[in-house]
Enzyme design. Structure first.
Site, PDB file in Angstrom:
ATOM      1  N   PRO A   1       0.834  -1.217   0.000  1.00  0.00           N
ATOM      2  CA  PRO A   1       0.000   0.000   0.000  1.00  0.00           C
ATOM      3  C   PRO A   1       0.863   1.260   0.000  1.00  0.00           C
ATOM      4  O   PRO A   1       1.788   1.381   0.785  1.00  0.00           O
ATOM      5  CB  PRO A   1      -0.809  -0.115   1.301  1.00  0.00           C
ATOM      6  CG  PRO A   1      -0.174  -1.186   2.101  1.00  0.00           C
ATOM      7  CD  PRO A   1       0.637  -2.036   1.192  1.00  0.00           C
ATOM      8  N   GLU A   2       0.570   2.155  -0.923  1.00  0.00           N
ATOM      9  CA  GLU A   2       1.275   3.431  -0.969  1.00  0.00           C
ATOM     10  C   GLU A   2       0.343   4.501  -0.398  1.00  0.00           C
ATOM     11  O   GLU A   2      -0.790   4.202  -0.012  1.00  0.00           O
ATOM     12  CB  GLU A   2       1.687   3.743  -2.413  1.00  0.00           C
ATOM     13  CG  GLU A   2       2.652   2.686  -2.955  1.00  0.00           C
ATOM     14  CD  GLU A   2       3.889   3.279  -3.620  1.00  0.00           C
ATOM     15  OE1 GLU A   2       4.293   4.400  -3.266  1.00  0.00           O
ATOM     16  OE2 GLU A   2       4.445   2.608  -4.487  1.00  0.00           O
TER      17      GLU A   2
END
Ligand code: ZN
Length: 273
Positions: A2-3
């Site tokens: 996840p960014e």
């Protein structure tokens, strides 16, 4: 992994279910994730009201009167809101029972984190994991001037300077490649060689790229948070990221891949000088 956009979409997804509500219970089904769960965590937050759900970089900050619960999704983690009594699966390590629902953290690889920062230890921004972070890319402190000023002595390639996160957070591998493409800057350019005008283009590109990703994620928010939804992160279409050998969407030349500091960088040699 996840960014920042996924974390922001997660924040927007869970916040309406948490903010202003009282924690009924906490369930911990493992000794910890990347680090051990905080001692006495359940006792600390049970019966306490959540004031707000914020974010700093990729850390979610669930704020109480007496401290902040810091949640990081690590490499593979995600949060969902589920009906009370939903049986936990193998990788469901942490539940926050709030307002008759469960906010459940699933983290197969256990690189995530659930930490507590009490008010007695000072402002949460001073937490060891947060105090070295650069400015928020969608906040007012981020600007071309800031990028320009803080790179005058940085001879490393601009892609790696962005990834370092000490000037601006949230510009991870995907968004660094995409933003540099949009700004027309070769990822190998030494950061101190880039002038203010090109940093103007880069700052705008970073803001636009991240905002568009958040918007796109927001449109899939219902599936993203749903009890029966797939826990995977949203898919996006990119200009250059993960498109090595494919035609550039602008000039139709070939998108190239190079390694920079063990990470893959994608770019178009025609469009990025
Ligand atoms: Zn091109």
């Amino acid at each position: 992994m996840p960014e920042l956009p996924e974390v922001e979409v997660t924040r927007r997804g869970v916040a309406p279910h948490l903010d202003g509500r009282v924690v009924d219970a906490v369930a911990l089904r493992h000794t910890g994730l990347r680090w051990p769960f905080p001692e006495g965590l359940a006792e600390r937050v049970r019966g306490q009201r959540i004031l707000s759900t914020g974010r700093r970089g990729k850390y979610l900050l669930i704020r109480f009167d007496h401290g902040t619960l810091i949640v990081h999704l690590g490499m593979s983690g995600h949060l969902r809101i589920l009906p009370l009594g939903t049986p936990p699966q193998k990788h469901d390590h942490f539940d926050l029972v709030v307002g008759g629902q469960v906010m459940r953290m699933t983290d197969p690889r256990r690189f995530g984190a659930v930490l507590w920062h009490g008010n007695e230890d000072g402002d949460v921004d001073e937490h060891l994991l947060l105090r070295g972070l650069g400015v928020e890319p969608l906040g007012e402190a981020f600007s071309a001037q800031l990028l320009y000023r803080l790179t005058r002595r940085r001879s490393a390639p601009i892609k790696q300077v962005l990834l370092a996160g000490d000037i601006v957070v949230g510009v991870g591998n995907i968004y660094a490649s995409e933003s540099l493409f949009k700004a027309g800057i070769n990822p190998r350019t030494p950061a101190h060689r880039i002038g203010l005008a090109r940093y103007e283009r880069l700052a705008s590109a970073i803001r636009e790229t991240l905002a568009a990703a958040i918007e796109q994620g927001g449109s899939t928010l219902r599936d993203f948070m749903a009890a029966d939804g797939k826990p995977g992160y949203f898919q996006q279409s990119y200009y250059v990221y993960d498109r090595a050998g494919e035609p550039c969407r602008i000039c139709h030349g070939e998108v190239r891949i190079i390694k920079q500091g063990q990470r893959s960088t994608f770019y178009c040699p025609n469009c990025q000088k």
